[in-house]
Design an enzyme around this catalytic site. Structure first.
Site, PDB file in Angstrom:
ATOM      1  N   SER A 225       0.776  -0.959   0.010  1.00 46.22           N
ATOM      2  CA  SER A 225      -0.138   0.080  -0.066  1.00 46.22           C
ATOM      3  C   SER A 225       0.690   1.335  -0.037  1.00 46.22           C
ATOM      4  CB  SER A 225      -0.824  -0.081   1.178  1.00 46.22           C
ATOM      5  OG  SER A 225      -1.839  -1.126   1.118  1.00 46.22           O
TER       6      SER A 225
ATOM      7  N   HIS B 177       0.028   3.607   4.662  1.00 42.17           N
ATOM      8  CA  HIS B 177      -0.698   4.314   3.435  1.00 42.17           C
ATOM      9  C   HIS B 177      -0.809   5.916   3.367  1.00 42.17           C
ATOM     10  CE1 HIS B 177      -3.011   0.405   4.546  1.00 42.17           C
ATOM     11  NE2 HIS B 177      -3.558   0.787   3.360  1.00 42.17           N
TER      12      HIS B 177
END
Length: 303
Positions: free
Chosen positions: A187, A250
């Site tokens: 991610s 993220h």
């Protein structure tokens, strides 16, 4: 204000009309020259990619030299590697929870583990391991859909730089802000690509959004929201037999993309090393890396 808006809309419509006219003229020329359907289709694909990935002033340069050599090797290779590692662990030690981790993966030499931070490769190799079916599918879909067009335009070296910058930023940020949690998944790299691309879209909003389409943009935003939702679930709402996983990658990957990624993707037809923005972004990134290294050696609660 209304008059200015009307003028901007009129200019936008004129540009789109001119582009459509140029497309028709080019297709007609190919037919006359015997270019064939394959060449026309290839040119059409490159034209669509240029509208989605580049501001108007750079599209002509891209179309003049557009080709698929080299092909988007980096994104395809990294995606195949991630899929292969996921299949290996799924077959060798089937996951008991489709959105959590089991002991087989927690013992992997690839996963980022706070107890084994001295094994420096884990700060990068964690991107190869994923926490379940939805995790691997979400990352693969996002990085292929966005990464292949980006690599067609910017080539593998630049896309790889942004992707790996996001991966490293993700693991280092997790080691600071969530120092006792495991970290898996690509991610950080995926969000770096998205951060760099969307910063470019926002800066060139009036040129790129009409070509890209509000509907497509909303779909991507929905995918991001769902992915963040699963990341938060894995962090805060895991079952008793599961292990929480950090979601800091993220956010850190997104910030890496909005700095280094934006600089790289906005220098399509320029020498990257001659752009002062690139060196400013690199200097800021390295400063953060050095601080993270210092924190992990001397200040981390995981010590």
């Amino acid at each position: 204000m209304a008059a200015v808006h009307d003028l901007e809309m009129e200019s936008m419509n004129l540009n789109m009309g001119r582009e459509m006219k140029e497309e028709l003229e080019e297709e007609e020329k190919m037919r006359e020259d015997g270019g064939g359907k394959d060449r026309a289709k290839s040119k059409k694909v490159h034209r669509i990619v240029s509208k989605w990935m580049l501001p108007e002033k750079s599209r002509g340069t891209y179309l003049e030299r557009a080709n698929c050599f080299p092909p988007p090797v980096f994104i395809i290779s990294i995606s195949l590697a991630e899929l292969a590692v996921f299949i290996y662990y799924a077959v060798w030690k089937p996951q008991k929870q489709w959105i959590t981790l089991d002991t087989g993966i927690l013992e992997s030499p690839f996963i980022y583990s706070p107890e084994k931070r001295e094994e420096a490769w884990r700060f990068i190799s964690y991107m190869l391991v994923h926490a379940g079916v939805q995790h691997i599918l979400g990352n693969l879909c996002m990085q292929l859909v966005l990464g292949i067009p980006l690599e067609m335009v910017h080539k593998g070296l630049r896309v790889g730089l942004v992707y790996l910058a996001g991966v490293i930023a993700g693991s280092l940020a997790s080691s600071i802000f969530d120092p006792l949690r495991y970290l898996v998944g690509a991610s950080g790299g995926v969000y770096a690509l998205m951060g760099g691309y969307f910063m470019n879209v926002l800066v060139n909003f009036q040129e790129m959004i009409p070509a890209f389409g509000i509907f497509r943009l909303l779909i991507i935003i929905l995918i991001i929201v769902l992915d963040m939702g699963f990341a938060l679930y894995r962090r805060f709402f895991v079952p008793e037999d599961g292990s929480p996983v950090s979601f800091a990658a993220h956010i850190a990957g997104g910030f890496a993309g909005m700095s280094i990624g934006y600089t790289v993707f906005s220098c399509f037809d320029k020498a990257l090393l001659k752009d002062p923005r690139f060196w400013i972004a690199i200097a800021a990134y390295l400063a953060c890396v050095l601080f993270a290294v210092f924190f992990n050696i001397f200040l981390s609660p995981a010590n």
